[in-house]
Design a protein around this motif. Structure first.
Motif, mmCIF file in Angstrom:
data_model
loop_
_atom_site.group_PDB
_atom_site.id
_atom_site.type_symbol
_atom_site.label_atom_id
_atom_site.label_comp_id
_atom_site.label_asym_id
_atom_site.label_seq_id
_atom_site.Cartn_x
_atom_site.Cartn_y
_atom_site.Cartn_z
ATOM 1 N N THR A 1 0.821 -1.162 -0.087
ATOM 2 C CA THR A 1 0.067 0.063 0.219
ATOM 3 C C THR A 1 0.899 1.235 -0.144
ATOM 4 O O THR A 1 2.163 1.162 0.291
ATOM 5 N N HIS A 2 0.336 2.217 -0.433
ATOM 6 C CA HIS A 2 1.104 3.673 -0.454
ATOM 7 C C HIS A 2 -0.018 4.582 0.006
ATOM 8 O O HIS A 2 -1.175 4.669 -0.369
ATOM 9 N N ASN A 3 0.452 5.451 0.732
ATOM 10 C CA ASN A 3 -0.470 6.605 1.366
ATOM 11 C C ASN A 3 -0.670 7.779 0.644
ATOM 12 O O ASN A 3 -1.341 8.587 1.097
ATOM 13 N N ASP A 4 0.241 7.844 -0.466
ATOM 14 C CA ASP A 4 -0.028 9.217 -1.099
ATOM 15 C C ASP A 4 -1.383 9.448 -1.852
ATOM 16 O O ASP A 4 -1.803 10.490 -1.940
ATOM 17 N N GLY A 5 -1.926 8.659 -2.198
ATOM 18 C CA GLY A 5 -3.230 8.575 -3.029
ATOM 19 C C GLY A 5 -3.238 9.416 -4.510
ATOM 20 O O GLY A 5 -4.248 9.660 -4.929
ATOM 21 N N ASP A 6 -1.994 9.518 -4.879
ATOM 22 C CA ASP A 6 -1.707 10.202 -6.222
ATOM 23 C C ASP A 6 -1.210 9.306 -7.365
ATOM 24 O O ASP A 6 -1.161 7.797 -7.156
ATOM 25 N N CYS A 7 -1.086 10.018 -8.480
ATOM 26 C CA CYS A 7 -0.692 8.989 -9.399
ATOM 27 C C CYS A 7 0.777 8.155 -9.330
ATOM 28 O O CYS A 7 0.820 6.995 -9.429
ATOM 29 N N TRP A 8 1.586 9.018 -8.320
ATOM 30 C CA TRP A 8 2.987 8.372 -8.035
ATOM 31 C C TRP A 8 2.525 7.056 -6.981
ATOM 32 O O TRP A 8 3.185 6.256 -7.377
ATOM 33 N N GLY A 9 1.514 7.187 -6.193
ATOM 34 C CA GLY A 9 1.144 6.274 -5.245
ATOM 35 C C GLY A 9 0.816 4.822 -6.040
ATOM 36 O O GLY A 9 1.260 3.940 -5.835
#
Lengths: 172, 432
Positions: free
Chosen positions: B289-297
């Motif tokens: 999981t990634h917490n960024d929530g953007d395209c990068w994540g």
């Protein structure tokens, strides 16, 4: 921990009374009246014992031979309890079925209901943007001008001639 | 800015709109022109315009059509439109036997057809109550993971190409080509695999293929690292990705996203872990999981999931037992050709299965797997005959695309391309 059938029945009891359940190959289905649907949805989504926060899918079943022809199916998932359930709502009209829109509870019901409307012609009361999803807006019977709903059982598999205009043949 | 409420779109005064209203997408045009926009942007360019993106646009990954109402370069309204690849699979399914529907699933998510085959076979087996042998389970897991890597490689390459990095695309496609070679040796076709059968898989995987797969698995992490090293410290790439198309955790759940898109917003939802199917409870892997929530994540989730898939593949190849790959259940599972020609009983059941199909008992089942795009589910209503009364495909691409409107509104027009790339839709699946 998975939510048990009994716990969900208890949560639903103040709204729908005794809930009828069907179990088949480990899938649990709850039969809910059309009038109780929105309230039951809110309760299942927010009650700490259930927390069904993810709406997986909405679809309908065309029980052509029955008096109550259409049934709505809602698949819900609880991220906190890792449980998947189904709600089933029988619709009592035969020809022009109506159902309250689930968008009041789950935002993503929007596209699922549009797809159901497109395929079965079920009108969702209170839907913000009810229009065709896959088929073009002018997908109508060429003779009567009635809109066509392709997944209804009385729609032929081969389609209806003239309902979708075919591009003219290249004269070459 | 204060006279924004009075600004009239140039198109409304002419007869153009009247004409457009009467043509096919009139409701769609009304939708884009209605005034309930939530984003107000201070922009020197005062005029708004409607831009039609797709269905024939290279960045829409197929035939997705997006109508954008833009103010300068800012998207203030976005209306995605689907259905340009609608082939009516759900209608077709009602008129064929369960077995006949398996090849149609190749045409759903054509980037990873093997996982679709596994998903439909599992749904039919759940409806019919067929248990499959151990080896078939492990083989199915193996092809699922190969399909996941193949799909994520394409997503990674195309996403990078959408934002201008062409080299990665060529590198990842080189790797996909090697995977296609392996897939071709497993099931005889590169794309239209139709590998699974009700009760198992069509043929066994031989030792040479497994050796080839092992060689590829050992070489792959280094190549993935090379690909990443071209991007992860690339200023332009980061600027195009980070902070673009942000979706918070709660919003991602509300929008019904699944798969890498949901995990890119920090929700640990992976069916392999939350509701283990096949033998996924016996392998060790991390849910990324990634917490960024953007395209990068979302990009990083896919990149790291490929490493996890390789990790799973190593365990699968170590644990895969010997044995049959088709269940021995003559009423529901098609017998092998060699047996049909030599044994009477098998000939009879083959005749029955070809003519009437596998007959699950009356009832409804929903079965889902974690495909590379998200939760791929099949809802089967059986009336006791050999044809499904209803078969609903729950396709992850459709539901993930529903988030496009939320992500795109308020962003720049060039970001829409990046956002579509990060959702990674396959229109064959989204349009069914």
């Amino acid at each position: 921990m998975a939510v048990t059938k009994e716990a969900i029945c208890e949560v639903l009891a103040p709204i729908c009374g005794t809930v009828q359940t069907v179990e088949h190959h480990g899938d649990i289905t709850f039969l809910i009246d059309k009038g109780d649907l929105i309230e039951a949805g809110h309760e299942l989504k927010s009650h700490p014992r259930t927390l069904f926060n993810l709406l997986i899918d909405i679809t309908a079943i065309d029980q052509y031979r029955r008096k109550n022809r259409f049934e709505m199916v809602y698949i819900l998932f609880s991220l906190d309890h890792s449980t998947r359930i189904r709600l089933k709502v029988p619709l009592d009209e035969y020809d022009e079925p109506r159902c309250p829109s689930f968008t009041a509870v789950y935002e993503n019901a929007n596209w699922y209901e549009r797809e159901t409307y497109d395929m079965y012609g079920i009108i969702f009361d209170g839907h913000p943007d009810l229009r065709r999803f896959y088929m073009p807006e002018d997908f109508v019977d060429p003779e009567t001008g009635d809109p066509l709903y392709p997944l209804r059982k009385d729609f032929p598999v081969m389609g209806i001639q003239g309902s979708l205009p075919i591009p003219e043949k290249n004269p070459m | 800015m204060e006279n924004r409420e009075n600004t009239i779109l140039p198109v409304t005064n002419t007869s153009t709109l009247e004409r457009v209203r009467h043509v096919r997408q009139s409701k769609m045009v009304q939708r884009i022109l209605d005034k309930d926009t939530t984003v107000l942007v201070d922009d020197p360019l005062e005029n708004e315009m409607v831009l039609n993106m797709g269905p024939q646009h290279p960045a829409t990954h197929g035939v997705l059509r997006v109508l954008l109402r833009i103010d300068g370069e800012t998207v203030i309204k976005c209306v995605p439109e689907l259905g340009y690849l609608h082939r009516g699979f759900e209608k077709l399914a009602e008129n064929m036997t369960y077995h006949e529907f398996i090849p149609h699933t190749d045409r759903l998510d054509y980037i990873a057809p093997l996982s679709n085959n596994v998903a439909i076979a599992m749904a039919i087996e759940k409806a019919a109550g067929v248990e499959i042998p151990e080896r078939a389970k492990w083989i199915r897991m193996m092809v699922c993971e190969v399909a996941r890597i193949s799909s994520h490689l394409l997503a990674m390459g195309c996403h990078a190409m959408d934002v201008g990095a062409l080299t990665i695309f060529l590198w990842t496609f080189g790797e996909r080509e090697k995977l296609y070679d392996i897939i071709e040796q497993i099931c005889g076709a590169r794309m239209t695999t139709s590998y699974t059968r009700v009760g198992g898989v069509s043929n066994d995987v031989d030792e040479a293929v497994i050796r080839q797969l092992r060689t590829w698995m050992n070489a792959f992490p280094a190549i993935l690292k090379d690909c990443e090293s071209l991007m992860l410290r690339n200023r332009i790439f980061i600027d195009r990705m980070a902070g673009v198309g942000y979706v918070s955790r709660d919003k991602a759940i509300a929008l019904g996203m699944t798969g890498p898109c949901l995990r890119g917003s920090g929700v640990e939802y992976d069916l392999r872990r939350t509701m283990p199917y096949l033998n996924y409870d016996q392998v060790d892997f991390d849910v990324i999981t990634h917490n960024d929530g953007d395209c990068w994540g979302r990009f990083m989730v896919r990149a790291q999931e490929m490493r996890e898939s390789v990790k799973i593949l190593h365990q699968i190849l170590d644990k895969m037992p010997e044995g049959p790959v088709m269940a021995d259940n003559p009423n529901k599972v098609m017998p092998r050709k060699g047996e049909i020609y030599t044994k009477m009983e098998e000939l009879i059941s083959d005749f029955m299965l070809i003519n009437y199909g596998t007959m699950p008992p009356k009832g409804e089942v929903y079965s889902a797997i974690e495909s590379s795009k998200g939760e791929l589910g099949f809802f089967i209503v059986s009336d006791g005959t050999g044809h499904p009364w209803k078969l609903k495909i729950r396709s992850p691409s459709t539901t993930n695309l529903q988030a496009l409107k939320f992500m795109a509104e308020g962003s720049m027009i060039s970001d829409v391309v990046s956002i579509i790339g990060s959702i990674d839709p396959v229109m064959g699946e989204a349009d069914k």
